[in-house]
Design an enzyme around this catalytic site. Structure first.
Site, PDB file in Angstrom:
ATOM      1  N   SER A 157      -1.524  54.720  51.746  1.00  0.00           N
ATOM      2  CA  SER A 157      -0.749  54.214  52.881  1.00  0.00           C
ATOM      3  C   SER A 157       0.221  53.115  52.451  1.00  0.00           C
ATOM      4  CB  SER A 157      -1.681  53.667  53.959  1.00  0.00           C
ATOM      5  OG  SER A 157      -2.638  54.633  54.318  1.00  0.00           O
TER       6      SER A 157
HETATM    7  N1  SAH Z   1      -7.158  55.003  52.946  1.00  0.00           N
HETATM    8  C1  SAH Z   1      -6.450  55.841  52.017  1.00  0.00           C
HETATM    9  C2  SAH Z   1      -5.415  56.707  52.715  1.00  0.00           C
HETATM   10  C3  SAH Z   1      -5.508  58.115  52.251  1.00  0.00           C
HETATM   11  S1  SAH Z   1      -4.626  59.308  53.205  1.00  0.00           S
HETATM   12  C4  SAH Z   1      -5.849  55.024  50.873  1.00  0.00           C
HETATM   13  O1  SAH Z   1      -5.907  53.786  50.926  1.00  0.00           O
HETATM   14  O2  SAH Z   1      -5.371  55.606  49.896  1.00  0.00           O
HETATM   15  C5  SAH Z   1      -5.885  59.934  54.272  1.00  0.00           C
HETATM   16  C6  SAH Z   1      -7.123  60.507  53.638  1.00  0.00           C
HETATM   17  O3  SAH Z   1      -7.940  61.014  54.694  1.00  0.00           O
HETATM   18  C7  SAH Z   1      -6.891  61.680  52.695  1.00  0.00           C
HETATM   19  O4  SAH Z   1      -7.466  61.387  51.447  1.00  0.00           O
HETATM   20  C8  SAH Z   1      -7.588  62.856  53.366  1.00  0.00           C
HETATM   21  O5  SAH Z   1      -8.197  63.767  52.470  1.00  0.00           O
HETATM   22  C9  SAH Z   1      -8.637  62.139  54.211  1.00  0.00           C
HETATM   23  N2  SAH Z   1      -9.128  62.913  55.342  1.00  0.00           N
HETATM   24  C10 SAH Z   1      -8.425  63.700  56.203  1.00  0.00           C
HETATM   25  N3  SAH Z   1      -9.241  64.231  57.141  1.00  0.00           N
HETATM   26  C11 SAH Z   1     -10.494  63.768  56.863  1.00  0.00           C
HETATM   27  C12 SAH Z   1     -11.781  63.978  57.464  1.00  0.00           C
HETATM   28  N4  SAH Z   1     -11.950  64.741  58.542  1.00  0.00           N
HETATM   29  N5  SAH Z   1     -12.840  63.340  56.912  1.00  0.00           N
HETATM   30  C13 SAH Z   1     -12.703  62.557  55.818  1.00  0.00           C
HETATM   31  N6  SAH Z   1     -11.516  62.321  55.203  1.00  0.00           N
HETATM   32  C14 SAH Z   1     -10.426  62.929  55.726  1.00  0.00           C
END
Ligand code: SAH
Length: 211
Positions: A62
């Site tokens: 993010s």
């Molecule tokens: N907090 C992260 C942001 C990653 S983007 C960072 O600091 O890098 C969002 C993430 O949510 C992705 O890795 C994606 O695989 C995960 N995601 C999406 N749907 C999800 C679900 N239902 N359960 C767990 N993770 C999920």
């Protein structure tokens, strides 16, 4: 490697302060966290820009501003136990782990989860439990949580997350598809109070099967 302030990260924290982040502990956590560690080698030169960046598997780390903003919102209620949905690169988890005593984090893509776990270990952040699973369901046997942060956009608010909030607990969640709104939802007994924060752009929160 330990957490330590770097000039680049300190400059990023200054930029965030200039865009409205005021909590000094959140800004210190940004200063002490090497964001380049959470990126692929080819992207490390962009690590301290205030932008979201790809982390593989169609996912993104993010934008630092939004990481700081969501953390600041959560911190207002001084949660002790925090659940993050969407571990991704682990950067947001590293920030949360410096500010709150206990962090649980869920990711549905195994390879991302493995990397994130290694990174947090390298930074000597040991107050984090990782789960490979579907974040829509939350983490029932670790509930209740004083704070829950969802870092992917949900079409609707997952019922399990509302149920897994402690009384007085706060859920920070982006909701919507093309037009997403960041919401801050506070639980008071059986009542939930929702507040709009700002428009955001996140990858979707997948509902259902694991990757
Ligand atoms: N907090 C992260 C942001 C990653 S983007 C960072 O600091 O890098 C969002 C993430 O949510 C992705 O890795 C994606 O695989 C995960 N995601 C999406 N749907 C999800 C679900 N239902 N359960 C767990 N993770 C999920």
């Amino acid at each position: 490697m330990m957490l330590a302030a770097s000039t680049c990260a300190a400059n990023l924290a200054k930029k965030l302060a200039a865009t409205g982040i005021t909590d000094t502990e959140v800004l210190s956590a940004v200063t002490n966290t090497p964001r380049e560690l959470f990126l692929d080698g080819a992207l490390t030169h962009k690590a301290y820009e205030n932008t979201a960046l790809p982390i593989g598997q169609g996912q993104t780390i993010s934008q630092p501003y939004i990481v700081a903003k969501m953390t600041e919102l959560l911190k207002q209620s001084a949660p002790k136990t925090v659940l993050e949905i969407g571990t991704g690169s682990g950067y947001q988890a590293a920030i949360l782990a410096q500010l709150f005593p206990t962090l649980c984090t869920i990711e549905r893509i195994k390879s991302l989860q493995i990397q994130a776990r290694q990174r947090l270990k390298r930074l000597d952040l040991h107050n984090v439990s990782f789960k490979y699973g579907d974040g829509w369901k939350g983490w029932s046997n670790r509930a209740p949580f004083d704070g829950i942060m969802v870092t992917a956009a949900a079409e609707t608010i997952p019922q399990a997350l509302l149920e897994q909030l402690s009384d007085g607990g706060v859920l920070i969640i982006p909701v919507g598809e093309a037009n997403q709104q960041l919401l801050k939802i506070t639980r008071q007994g059986d009542k939930y109070h929702s507040q709009k924060v700002e428009a955001v752009k996140f990858v979707p929160l997948v509902n259902g099967d694991l990757a």
